[in-house]
Every structure is written in C-alpha cells, then in structure tokens.
Design an enzyme around this catalytic site. Structure first.
Site, short mmCIF file in Angstrom:
data_model
loop_
_atom_site.label_atom_id
_atom_site.label_comp_id
_atom_site.label_asym_id
_atom_site.label_seq_id
_atom_site.Cartn_x
_atom_site.Cartn_y
_atom_site.Cartn_z
N GLY A 218 0.46 -1.43 -0.18
CA GLY A 218 -0.11 0.05 0.11
C GLY A 218 1.16 1.07 0.16
O GLY A 218 0.76 2.58 0.73
N ALA A 219 2.37 1.36 -0.34
CA ALA A 219 3.08 1.95 -0.95
C ALA A 219 3.00 3.52 -1.39
O ALA A 219 3.37 4.34 -1.77
CB ALA A 219 3.95 1.41 -1.55
N ASN A 220 1.54 3.70 -2.24
CA ASN A 220 1.52 4.95 -3.28
C ASN A 220 0.70 6.12 -2.65
O ASN A 220 0.94 7.23 -3.08
CB ASN A 220 0.61 4.43 -4.73
CG ASN A 220 -0.97 3.89 -4.33
OD1 ASN A 220 -1.12 3.25 -2.76
ND2 ASN A 220 -1.78 3.50 -4.89
N GLY B 79 -1.02 8.10 1.25
CA GLY B 79 -1.16 8.05 3.07
C GLY B 79 0.38 7.37 3.89
O GLY B 79 1.40 7.70 3.61
N GLY C 255 1.44 4.79 3.57
CA GLY C 255 2.51 3.77 2.58
C GLY C 255 3.29 4.88 2.49
O GLY C 255 4.51 3.90 2.28
N SER D 31 -4.51 -0.84 14.88
CA SER D 31 -4.97 0.25 14.95
C SER D 31 -5.13 0.54 16.28
O SER D 31 -5.05 -0.33 16.73
CB SER D 31 -6.18 0.50 14.28
OG SER D 31 -6.78 1.65 14.09
N TYR E 123 -14.08 -4.13 10.51
CA TYR E 123 -12.69 -3.33 10.82
C TYR E 123 -11.78 -3.53 12.49
O TYR E 123 -10.66 -3.79 11.96
CB TYR E 123 -12.92 -1.36 10.32
CG TYR E 123 -11.39 -1.01 10.49
CD1 TYR E 123 -10.38 -1.16 10.06
CD2 TYR E 123 -11.07 -0.24 11.77
CE1 TYR E 123 -8.93 -0.33 9.84
CE2 TYR E 123 -9.70 0.31 11.49
CZ TYR E 123 -9.01 -0.03 10.70
OH TYR E 123 -7.69 1.09 10.72
#
Length: 294
Positions: free
Chosen positions: A20-22, A24, A26, A137, A163
């Site tokens: 998820g590095a693209n 936020g 990440g 979280s 979640y």
C-alpha cells in the site's frame, strides 16, 4: 537521521517491501526508508498510481503489483521474489467499507488487512533477514475477540465491527508469528505499529458521502499528518524493541512514537494460535520455518 532524538540506522544495501505504498502512510514510510538508504519495493494494487507516487520519492524504488484481496496476486508477487528482504512492512489496508468480498470470497476487511498479509508474510518469510512490521490500529481495542465461528460476520456485519476485528487480527498474528520465529531459532522480529489518528485517504471509502465528509473534517481538525502517522512504523522497524512490540504515538492519537499498550484480547496467545490455524486453512499457506530441535 533522527526522530525526536531517536537515531535511525543506515539501511544502505538493504531492501524493504511496503504494501500500500502509493499513498498515505505507505508513501511516507517509503520516503523515510529511502531516506535511510534502503531500496524500497512499493507493493501496490494500481501500478500506474504507484509509479506516480514513486516519482515523488528521491531514492531507489521499484513498483510491483500486489492485490492483497486476491491470493493469486499474493502468490505471484512472492513467487517472483529473489534475494534477501530486510524489512517487510505490512501497511496496506481498507477501513470501514460497505460489506463486500475478496476474490477468494472472504469478507474484504478481514481478507485484505489480515489474510492477505498473513499469506504474503509466510510466502516471503524465508527471504526476510530483519523484521516483519504489521500496521494495526488503536481501534483494535473495540473488538472483544475474533468471531472464529463467523469471521466473515455474515448477518452481523457492520463496517467498524469488521475493521476492528481485522486490526485485532493483525496484533494476534504478530504475537503468534513472533512465537514461531523464536521456536525456529530465527533472529527475525515480528513487530506492530499503529499511526494514531492520522490524516490519510483510508477514511474516505465508507460508501456514505455524509460520513466521508465528517471524517474529512476530522482529518483537518484533529488528525496528525500522514508523515507523523508513519513514524511508529519506522520506530517498530528500526529501534531496539522486543519481539511482538507494538509502537504508536505517545499520546495515543498523536505525538512522537513510543511503545504502546494494547487490549487484553490482543495478548491472548490461545486466540493467536487459533487464528493462525484458521488462517492457514483459509489461505492454504503455512509457516515455512522448521522448529529447532534439541
């Protein structure tokens, strides 16, 4: 490089994977690791977006496709890996979305946030030389436990119930992974982190325009930046911490990173073992290291 008087190591010659590095957390985690000299493989679902994000990073990056909601994609990513992997940062996730299913039929939040990373970690583990860091979280505290008889929450689904269960699963996974690493005589550490209340696009997929608007307002008024939110991940990845350590902002929602507390349910070693067994059954992926023999 320092972080509130915490010295960060030189990672030159080391490789990290950030899921998820693209955007936020990440992309901010990627920037920090590259700043320490690491080569970062940005594991993203959309390689075009990943490429645009990589173009904003000054350092060595590579974009590779990974869809954690599709176990075939997870297997393909891991199957193409060659060489040592110093850090695996299990960062990607979805939050409080309308009820849906992954490609393999799992509830999407449990399937993406936990099962996808469970499979990825075990498929890559023989390459890992440093740490596996999984982003949880503080909302894991709202989960009383894992609903083992109904992890997809059929008939019981609410976006936040799913979640919170997935984020509790992240911590139980870290606990059991560390136990297994110790049993195997491995020097690899499993750690976890949470960002506190950080302003990212994670909160913008609720399916409700009104709720998205409230969350966007909260991001502007109360949240710390994504850069600050990524600091606990870096702390868990680089500082002298014990196995199964959990890092977060000192003041829960904001502040400098430090070791954080977790709920009693997140320390439940019996539940952690049970979750691991269930996850192996659901994904078909098992722990690859052999226990030590006397």
């Amino acid at each position: 490089m320092t972080m509130d008087a915490v010295t960060l190591p030189d990672l030159s010659g080391r490789t990290a994977v950030v899921t998820g590095a693209n955007s936020g957390l990440g992309i901010e985690t990627t920037r920090m690791l590259v700043g320490m000299g690491a080569r970062v493989v940005m594991a993203v679902r959309d390689v075009d977006k990943g490429g645009r994000a990589a173009a904003t990073v000054q350092g060595e990056t590579e974009v590779r496709r990974l869809d954690l909601a599709d176990l075939a994609s997870v297997r393909a990513f891991a199957g193409e890996w060659e060489g040592d992997l110093h850090l695996l940062i299990n960062n990607a996730g979805v939050m409080a979305i309308p009820e849906s299913r992954t490609e393999d039929g799992f509830e999407t939040q449990f399937g993406t946030n936990h099962l996808g990373h469970f499979a990825l970690t075990n498929l890559l583990l023989e390459h890992v030389t440093g740490r596996v860091v999984t982003v949880s979280s503080s909302m894991h505290r709202m989960a009383q436990g894992i609903d083992f008889d109904n992890v997809d929450l059929v008939g019981r689904y609410t976006p936040y119930r799913a979640y919170c269960q997935s984020k509790l699963a992240n911590l139980l996974f870290t606990l059991e992974l560390q136990r297994r690493l110790v049993d195997a005589g491995s020097s690899v550490l499993a750690t976890a982190a949470h960002p506190g209340y950080a302003a990212t696009n994670l909160q913008s997929h609720s399916g409700s325009r009104f709720q998205n608007g409230l969350l966007a307002l909260g991001n502007k008024v109360f949240a710390q930046s994504a850069t600050a939110g990524a600091l606990p991940t870096i702390y868990a990845a680089t500082q002298d911490v014990p196995g199964a350590a959990y890092a977060g902002p000192k003041n829960m929602g904001r502040g400098a990173p430090a070791l954080a507390g977790r709920s009693e349910a997140a320390w439940d070693s019996v539940a952690a073992h049970r979750l691991w067994t269930l996850s192996e059954q659901l994904t078909g992926v098992t722990f690859p290291l052999k226990p030590q023999t006397d």
